[in-house]
Design a protein around this motif. Sequence first.
Motif, mmCIF file in Angstrom:
data_model
loop_
_atom_site.group_PDB
_atom_site.id
_atom_site.type_symbol
_atom_site.label_atom_id
_atom_site.label_comp_id
_atom_site.label_asym_id
_atom_site.label_seq_id
_atom_site.Cartn_x
_atom_site.Cartn_y
_atom_site.Cartn_z
ATOM 1 N N GLN A 7 45.690 55.451 66.032
ATOM 2 C CA GLN A 7 45.353 54.092 65.608
ATOM 3 C C GLN A 7 43.918 54.004 65.095
ATOM 4 O OE1 GLN A 7 47.567 51.586 65.266
ATOM 5 N NE2 GLN A 7 45.887 50.600 64.184
ATOM 6 N N ASN A 11 43.017 52.719 61.401
ATOM 7 C CA ASN A 11 42.030 51.663 61.137
ATOM 8 C C ASN A 11 41.018 52.106 60.082
ATOM 9 O OD1 ASN A 11 43.257 49.986 62.970
ATOM 10 N ND2 ASN A 11 41.816 50.437 64.622
ATOM 11 N N GLU A 15 40.522 50.437 56.305
ATOM 12 C CA GLU A 15 39.230 49.935 55.840
ATOM 13 C C GLU A 15 38.871 50.514 54.479
ATOM 14 O OE1 GLU A 15 35.771 47.744 55.710
ATOM 15 O OE2 GLU A 15 37.528 47.547 57.001
#
Length: 90
Positions: A7, A11, A15
């Motif tokens: 995870q 992330n 981004e």
Amino acid sequence: MANIKSQIKRNKQNEVRRERNKAVRSALKTSQKRVQAAIAEGDADASLERAREVSRALDKAASKGVVHKRTAARRKSRLAKAANAVGSAD
């Protein structure tokens, strides 16, 4: 904050993609404004040429998933309609 390794990676990827998509959308808006400016000036050649460039950029953005394909088609159609109106007005 995520504490699972996969995870955390997801992330970071999200981004990076968000920033890239933001840049592409901003560039699209700028190029569309340039077409509108050429149309407002009444410059048929410039408006048609820029409309072609924007059309290509919209197709690329749609293929990459930055904008929806129908959104790209709608914007291309509106730009082409406006650019052709200037061309036929001469």
